[in-house]
Design an enzyme around this catalytic site. Structure first.
Site, PDB file in Angstrom:
ATOM      1  CG  ASP A  34      56.050 -24.782  19.795  1.00  0.00           C
ATOM      2  OD1 ASP A  34      56.396 -23.651  19.409  1.00  0.00           O
ATOM      3  OD2 ASP A  34      56.502 -25.842  19.328  1.00  0.00           O
ATOM      4  CE1 TYR A  37      50.351 -19.350  16.496  1.00  0.00           C
ATOM      5  CE2 TYR A  37      50.121 -21.743  16.555  1.00  0.00           C
ATOM      6  CZ  TYR A  37      49.945 -20.544  15.893  1.00  0.00           C
ATOM      7  OH  TYR A  37      49.361 -20.530  14.657  1.00  0.00           O
ATOM      8  CG  ASP A  38      49.979 -25.454  20.451  1.00  0.00           C
ATOM      9  OD1 ASP A  38      49.948 -25.020  19.281  1.00  0.00           O
ATOM     10  OD2 ASP A  38      50.749 -26.353  20.817  1.00  0.00           O
ATOM     11  CG  LEU A  84      49.679 -33.580  12.221  1.00  0.00           C
ATOM     12  CD1 LEU A  84      50.856 -34.119  13.012  1.00  0.00           C
ATOM     13  CD2 LEU A  84      48.686 -34.702  11.953  1.00  0.00           C
ATOM     14  CD  GLU A 114      54.842 -41.232  11.960  1.00  0.00           C
ATOM     15  OE1 GLU A 114      54.882 -42.373  11.466  1.00  0.00           O
ATOM     16  OE2 GLU A 114      54.733 -40.194  11.292  1.00  0.00           O
ATOM     17  CE  LYS A 116      53.463 -31.734  15.795  1.00  0.00           C
ATOM     18  NZ  LYS A 116      54.457 -30.772  15.342  1.00  0.00           N
ATOM     19  CG  ASP A 118      60.092 -28.340  17.218  1.00  0.00           C
ATOM     20  OD1 ASP A 118      59.369 -27.820  16.346  1.00  0.00           O
ATOM     21  OD2 ASP A 118      60.465 -27.749  18.236  1.00  0.00           O
ATOM     22  NE  ARG A 137      52.665 -26.404   6.938  1.00  0.00           N
ATOM     23  CZ  ARG A 137      52.352 -26.585   8.195  1.00  0.00           C
ATOM     24  NH1 ARG A 137      51.992 -27.769   8.614  1.00  0.00           N
ATOM     25  NH2 ARG A 137      52.411 -25.592   9.039  1.00  0.00           N
ATOM     26  CE1 TYR A 229      57.729 -35.287   9.256  1.00  0.00           C
ATOM     27  CE2 TYR A 229      55.658 -35.817   8.196  1.00  0.00           C
ATOM     28  CZ  TYR A 229      56.550 -34.885   8.650  1.00  0.00           C
ATOM     29  OH  TYR A 229      56.286 -33.563   8.500  1.00  0.00           O
ATOM     30  CE  LYS A 317      52.490 -28.857  19.953  1.00  0.00           C
ATOM     31  NZ  LYS A 317      53.262 -27.933  19.182  1.00  0.00           N
ATOM     32  CB  CYS A 411      75.620   2.513  28.428  1.00  0.00           C
ATOM     33  SG  CYS A 411      76.833   1.206  28.666  1.00  0.00           S
ATOM     34  CB  CYS A 414      80.252   4.049  29.144  1.00  0.00           C
ATOM     35  SG  CYS A 414      79.070   4.126  27.795  1.00  0.00           S
ATOM     36  CB  CYS A 429      76.049   1.229  24.877  1.00  0.00           C
ATOM     37  SG  CYS A 429      77.442   2.336  25.157  1.00  0.00           S
ATOM     38  CB  CYS A 434      81.004   1.552  25.917  1.00  0.00           C
ATOM     39  SG  CYS A 434      80.309   0.611  27.292  1.00  0.00           S
TER      40      CYS A 434
HETATM   41  S1  IVH Z   1      52.028 -36.059   9.519  1.00  0.00           S
HETATM   42  C1  IVH Z   1      48.568 -34.909   6.976  1.00  0.00           C
HETATM   43  N1  IVH Z   1      53.982 -36.907  11.025  1.00  0.00           N
HETATM   44  O1  IVH Z   1      54.054 -31.375  12.330  1.00  0.00           O
HETATM   45  C2  IVH Z   1      49.535 -35.305   8.010  1.00  0.00           C
HETATM   46  N2  IVH Z   1      53.732 -34.580  10.711  1.00  0.00           N
HETATM   47  O2  IVH Z   1      51.959 -29.766  13.454  1.00  0.00           O
HETATM   48  C3  IVH Z   1      50.390 -34.175   8.480  1.00  0.00           C
HETATM   49  N3  IVH Z   1      55.445 -33.216  11.801  1.00  0.00           N
HETATM   50  O3  IVH Z   1      52.796 -30.249   9.260  1.00  0.00           O
HETATM   51  C4  IVH Z   1      51.752 -34.503   8.763  1.00  0.00           C
HETATM   52  N4  IVH Z   1      56.568 -34.881  12.668  1.00  0.00           N
HETATM   53  O4  IVH Z   1      55.355 -30.570   9.574  1.00  0.00           O
HETATM   54  C5  IVH Z   1      53.361 -35.838  10.505  1.00  0.00           C
HETATM   55  N5  IVH Z   1      55.718 -37.781  12.304  1.00  0.00           N
HETATM   56  C6  IVH Z   1      55.095 -36.730  11.784  1.00  0.00           C
HETATM   57  C7  IVH Z   1      55.529 -35.414  12.004  1.00  0.00           C
HETATM   58  C8  IVH Z   1      54.814 -34.350  11.448  1.00  0.00           C
HETATM   59  C9  IVH Z   1      56.504 -33.566  12.531  1.00  0.00           C
HETATM   60  C10 IVH Z   1      55.082 -31.832  11.489  1.00  0.00           C
HETATM   61  C11 IVH Z   1      54.584 -31.601  10.096  1.00  0.00           C
HETATM   62  C12 IVH Z   1      53.173 -31.127  10.250  1.00  0.00           C
HETATM   63  C13 IVH Z   1      53.239 -30.493  11.595  1.00  0.00           C
HETATM   64  C14 IVH Z   1      51.889 -30.351  12.206  1.00  0.00           C
END
Ligand code: IVH
Length: 671
Positions: A34, A37-38, A84, A114, A116, A118, A137, A229, A317, A411, A414, A429, A434
């Site tokens: 991640d 990617y970010d 997000l 709260e 996040k 995964d 989604r 959530y 994150k 291989c 073998c 292989c 083998c």
């Molecule tokens: S709020 C409009 N709360 O993370 C608000 N998202 O990277 C958007 N996710 O699309 C969502 N835990 O799938 C929210 N406590 C949390 C979350 C959460 C995981 C996911 C969600 C969102 C993605 C964004």
């Protein structure tokens, strides 16, 4: 950077991001972490800001990833599902707060902090308290309808509990995340390992793969969980704050986050984020960050959104735990099906509390892409906090003489030239004889999940294969006492014990033999179903695709793998040879009630039955030859309804479909 260079770079980055989006969202097989990617996405966004002339509406920085795939009905969210903005930096979190301070003209803004989670984002729609839909989604506007799959989640109530005095909303969309616990993830990977299948790297990938199974019976075999959530569309309005929302969904009987913090101002918020960071490993779900949200929904509305993400929330994150260490060697392992897996042999290093000395390098392409060389210092990370992976090379520390790694074209065991089948990344292989493959096959067959031959452990199998006495599973039953006695002094007793265990294994339960054959995709659970249904190896070998599909828990992939396995002359010959050598597995007794009592009948389940769970009822219907469907139509034979039955019951009545209860259902099955 010139404008032409920027344009090229932006195009490059877009292509890369788009590729990783596809791998992550649709295929559930991400190749980078991640964080990587970010970073890519951040680079792209920075360049687009610097060179706005190249910014286009289609850029991946402007939209959320798309998880929609063939085979599911599309459903349009009543309110879009946004993504997000995320950050790894405290400063950026503070900057987020400062923007809101400016907007509202006050410092002590109330937030909710709260976890996040995964997992896989999902939107549930409840109408008058009844669950009518679960949708992924998708692209944020329209997602895939996965209702039937979501209904396999035990913790997901088909009806909301009405809080005393409070009316349930007419229509409400509740957002959350579907996930899998670590224990379940490990259970499934263990089964896959036994079945010789590729392992999932982390629970998220496995959840994504599961929720998009077209066959919900396969979904039911894997235990998914859910946590809610967020609020989407709601009519009439039910709450004023995010903290109030958490309380409400809990009162309705839905699973909610284990802990959230209500904070004021950024300092208190930052402390809560850190506290969450310390607690997150104890949560049931993988938590990769903290989400900070304005608590008051009125303020959320006022803050509004950009094209893809709200301005009232941000994800902080936590960086994955990583370490740097020397790559001492790359070894290549040959699996039961011949797949060559390169493994990094590392200078041992402590990572997230455990010592890591080996890590998978996945396949040749992966090594080339990252240009990993023996002698390099590599960064090791626990992807999804489960399996260590090599994520990159520290080029500054590369020894001058480090040469690019050349993947073996033969291989390593073998010497057969390796092949790559179309559509596969793996090199294999192709030699079924083998010794590495034979060894793995024999080990698997003799293992605890197989026919369970005591004394035939890994070391013994290695010896037997090395000596050339065992070249196929059948050879186990041809072992000669005289040969075995040459293996050492005073081995008489252990030899006799081994031979006795081998003889006893001829009467092993049928499912053990089936599992032991190592048919692709077939693990112990499926082997039990197959044993129950077919009763003998001969019958299984003759099974047609449709016979297989009629079994609860056997889907397309497995049915195909099984027929393909027994279409292979080699595999048929093995079955005949095993039988000729006296293998006579014990067949399970057929379940009472026969297997045809409900043939041709289609059932729809709704509500909670007094005794049977949904899965048990489904299994019984299917064991008796019936079918279970997710929606009521004129073709439905019966609706099996329990307490708090939902809209399906209304529909059954409207269409004149007979409705039965559990007691009548059990009578139909014959008690
Ligand atoms: S709020 C409009 N709360 O993370 C608000 N998202 O990277 C958007 N996710 O699309 C969502 N835990 O799938 C929210 N406590 C949390 C979350 C959460 C995981 C996911 C969600 C969102 C993605 C964004």
């Amino acid at each position: 950077m010139t404008s032409a260079e920027a344009r090229q770079r932006i195009a490059d980055l877009r292509a890369q991001v788009a590729r990783h989006d596809e791998l992550y969202h649709r295929q559930a097989k991400p190749e980078i972490t991640d964080l990587e990617y970010d970073r890519l996405k951040r680079k792209l966004a920075d360049l687009e800001t610097q060179f706005p002339q190249f910014k286009t509406a289609g850029s991946p920085t402007e939209r959320v990833g798309d998880d929609r795939i063939e085979g599911f009905a599309a459903y349009r969210h009543r309110q879009p599902m946004q993504s997000l903005d995320n950050t790894y930096s405290e400063d950026e979190l503070r900057a987020f707060h400062q923007r809101l301070v400016k907007l509202f003209g006050r410092e002590d803004l109330a937030y909710v902090v709260e976890p996040k989670i995964d997992g896989i984002a999902v939107s549930l729609t409840y109408e008058k308290g009844a669950l009518v839909r679960a949708v992924t989604r998708g692209d944020g506007i329209e997602g895939d309808d996965i209702t039937v799959n979501a209904q396999t989640i035990k913790a997901l109530p088909p009806r909301l509990k009405a809080a005393r005095g409070a009316r349930l909303p007419e229509v409400i969309e509740i957002r959350g995340e579907i996930y899998m616990t670590l224990v379940e993830f490990q259970r499934i990977n263990r089964e896959r390992e036994e079945a010789g299948e590729a392992l999932f790297a982390n629970p998220r990938n496995l959840t994504a793969g599961t929720i998009k199974q077209l066959d919900s019976r396969e979904v039911a075999r894997r235990r998914l969980e859910i946590v809610l959530y967020g609020l989407g569309f709601c009519e009439p309005a039910a709450v004023e704050t995010q903290s109030g929302f958490h309380g409400l969904v809990r009162a309705w009987g839905l699973p909610t986050v284990e802990k959230f913090w209500t904070t004021h101002g950024i300092d208190e918020t930052w402390r809560a984020v850190q506290e969450l960071g310390g607690l997150r490993h104890a949560f049931a779900y993988a938590t990769d960050g903290a989400v900070v949200k304005l608590d008051a929904l009125a303020q959320q509305r006022e803050a509004g959104s950009t094209a893809k993400a709200p301005r009232w929330a941000i994800a902080y994150k936590f960086a994955a735990e990583r370490a740097e260490t020397r790559l001492n060697a790359i070894t290549v392992q040959v699996g039961r099906t011949g797949v060559l897996t390169p493994v990094a042999e590392l200078e041992p290093v402590v990572l997230a509390g455990t010592t890591v000395a080996r890590a998978t390098l996945h396949n040749r392409d992966e090594i080339m892409r990252k240009d990993i060389r023996v002698g390099d210092f590599v960064r090791v990370e626990k992807a999804g906090e489960v399996i260590p992976a090599v994520v990159g090379v520290d080029l500054a520390r590369r020894p001058a003489d480090a040469a690019p790694y050349v993947f073996p074209d033969r291989c390593p065991v073998c010497g057969t030239r390796v092949v790559q089948y179309e559509g596969e990344v793996a090199l294999r292989c192709p030699n079924p004889d083998c010794p590495a493959q034979v060894r793995r096959r024999v080990q698997h067959f003799a293992s605890k999940a197989g026919v369970d031959i005591e004394g035939l452990g890994e070391a013994m199998v290695d010896t037997l294969v090395e000596k050339g006495w065992v070249k196929s599973l059948a050879d186990i039953y041809r072992l000669r006492r005289d040969d075995l006695l040459t293996l050492g002094k005073s081995v008489e007793k252990s030899t006799d014990n081994l031979l006795a265990a081998i003889a006893a294994s001829k009467r092993a339960e049928l499912w053990r033999v089936i599992n032991g054959l190592g048919i692709q995709h077939v693990g112990a659970a499926a082997a039990k179903d197959l044993a129950r249904k077919f009763g003998s190896l001969e019958a299984l070998a003759e099974a047609k695709r449709d016979d297989l599909l009629a079994i609860a828990g056997i889907g397309e992939t497995m049915a195909e793998a099984i027929t393909a396995h027994f279409n292979e002359p080699r595999n048929r010959a093995l079955v005949s040879r095993l039988l000729a050598l006296g293998l006579a597995p014990t067949a399970p007794a057929r379940p009472a009630g026969g297997t045809t009592r409900l043939a041709g009948r289609t059932f729809v389940l709704t509500g909670t039955l007094p005794v049977l769970t949904r899965e048990e009822a489904t299994a019984r219907i299917e064991a008796a030859g019936g079918k279970v469907s997710g929606s009521v139509s004129r073709k439905t034979s019966y609706v099996l309804a329990g307490a708090e039955a939902g809209s399906k019951l209304d529909k059954a009545k409207a269409l004149g479909v007979p409705v039965i209860g559990e007691a009548e259902f059990l009578r139909m099955l014959g008690g």
